[in-house]
Write a protein that holds these residues in place. Structure first.
Motif, mmCIF file in Angstrom:
data_model
loop_
_atom_site.group_PDB
_atom_site.id
_atom_site.type_symbol
_atom_site.label_atom_id
_atom_site.label_comp_id
_atom_site.label_asym_id
_atom_site.label_seq_id
_atom_site.Cartn_x
_atom_site.Cartn_y
_atom_site.Cartn_z
ATOM 1 N N LEU A 1 0.839 -1.204 0.000
ATOM 2 C CA LEU A 1 0.000 0.000 0.000
ATOM 3 C C LEU A 1 0.875 1.256 0.000
ATOM 4 C CD1 LEU A 1 -2.681 1.471 0.079
ATOM 5 C CD2 LEU A 1 -2.849 1.014 2.510
ATOM 6 N N ILE A 2 1.961 1.215 0.772
ATOM 7 C CA ILE A 2 2.871 2.370 0.801
ATOM 8 C C ILE A 2 3.516 2.556 -0.578
ATOM 9 C CG2 ILE A 2 5.048 3.233 1.769
ATOM 10 C CD1 ILE A 2 4.182 1.881 4.448
ATOM 11 N N ALA A 3 3.956 1.455 -1.175
ATOM 12 C CA ALA A 3 4.651 1.534 -2.466
ATOM 13 C C ALA A 3 3.761 2.117 -3.564
ATOM 14 C CB ALA A 3 5.164 0.154 -2.868
ATOM 15 N N GLU A 4 2.469 1.757 -3.523
ATOM 16 C CA GLU A 4 1.598 2.190 -4.624
ATOM 17 C C GLU A 4 0.939 3.545 -4.369
ATOM 18 O OE1 GLU A 4 -2.490 -0.258 -3.363
ATOM 19 O OE2 GLU A 4 -0.808 -1.271 -4.366
ATOM 20 N N SER A 5 1.265 4.201 -3.223
ATOM 21 C CA SER A 5 0.633 5.483 -2.886
ATOM 22 C C SER A 5 1.678 6.578 -2.809
ATOM 23 C CB SER A 5 -0.083 5.380 -1.538
ATOM 24 O OG SER A 5 -0.925 4.246 -1.523
#
Ligand SMILES: [Mn+2]
Length: 318
Positions: free
Chosen positions: A9-13
């Motif tokens: 989630l962090i990587a894609e946001s």
């Protein structure tokens, strides 16, 4: 804990708003600052917004000036709510709508898993302990000032390594943070032994309100509205007062009442016989641990609200 969902989630946001519960403590401050550092280190767009003003005693932390009290006027990809069992603990009515996705990292047993990703360990002593594990288990090397923020949260939420959540793992984490350069004496001094004259004066007045109920099994102290302002003290000057009534022999529940406007905020503490988390949950925005919880009564006088609490507690006193 499996961290894949969190990392993905962090990587894609890209944009993140970090927030935490009302009534600051060293665990919510420490977990927010350490997560802020992590997201910034990844080059993310990050802001921290808290409803309550940060008490002065936390000013020694690096990046504490990044904690804003001004409501952001834009949306974010992700809302990161730390050390909070539900969205309303943030005290912010826009918590549910500020972002499409939510990260929930917490250790309260009544956490309702409100996150798109929830990293909740109710056996952890502190949210800082969970953030530490995330860093450690993902080989994220963090700087000394982040170690300091994590240590402060762990120190506070274990009551200075005195509560029964103080496990061997906690000492191992503390040892690691100490090896990373944290001055444990400095953190203690800043959080617990830097009282202002105004703060000690207000404490002495709050002490004088101590009354006992239910055959001396419940102790209640009250912070009269406007007292902090009158003496130039802030809420941080009163940290730990909630625990004080309970240090009397025979007292099973300690209550600290803070009337603010038409609300009364209560901090509840229990030696373990009465589940104060359950009692707090029957009030609005209430919840917490079995031994430590908080709730707010609305539109009741202090007497009425205390009566309501005592009725619930009486039923639990054996
Ligand atoms: Mn906590």
């Amino acid at each position: 804990m499996i961290w894949t969902d969190l990392s993905n989630l962090i990587a894609e946001s890209n944009s993140f708003l970090i927030c935490s519960h009302v009534s600051h403590d060293a665990d919510n401050i420490g977990s927010q600052l350490s997560f802020y550092w992590y997201l910034k280190s990844l080059g993310k767009d990050v802001e921290i917004f808290n409803v309550d003003v940060v008490p002065r005693k936390f000013n020694f932390y690096t990046n504490i000036d990044q904690v804003s009290n001004t409501e952001p006027n834009r949306r974010f990809d992700v809302f990161v709510l730390l050390d909070s069992s539900n969205l309303s603990r943030s005290g912010w009515d826009k918590a549910a709508t500020i972002a499409d996705k939510i990260i929930d990292i917490d250790h309260h047993r009544d956490n309702n898993l409100f996150g798109t990703v929830s990293c909740v360990d109710t056996t952890a002593a502190a949210t800082c302990q969970i953030v530490y594990r995330f860093f450690k288990e993902n080989n994220i090397d963090f700087p000394e000032y982040v170690a300091e923020a994590l240590y402060g949260g762990i120190l506070a939420d274990t009551g200075g390594f005195q509560f029964d959540n103080t496990s061997p793992e906690i000492f191992e984490i503390a040892a690691d943070l100490s090896r990373r350069g944290v001055s444990t004496a400095k953190v203690y001094k800043k959080l617990y032994a830097s009282n202002s004259i105004a703060g000690l004066t207000v404490r002495s007045i709050v002490w004088s309100t101590l009354k006992f109920y239910e055959n001396n099994r419940v102790g209640i102290m009250v912070l009269e509205e406007g007292l902090l302002e009158k003496y130039g003290a802030d809420r941080g000057d009163l940290e730990g007062m909630s625990d004080m009534a309970m240090t009397a022999e025979g007292v099973e529940v300690g209550i600290f009442a803070k009337p603010i406007g038409n609300e009364i905020r209560f901090s509840l503490r229990s030696v373990g016989t009465v589940d104060v988390g359950m009692i707090a949950a029957s009030f609005s925005g209430g919840g917490g641990h079995k031994a430590a919880s908080g709730c707010t009564s609305v539109d009741l006088s202090l007497e009425q609200a205390v009566d309501a609490l005592l009725t619930l507690i009486r039923a639990e006193l054996k």
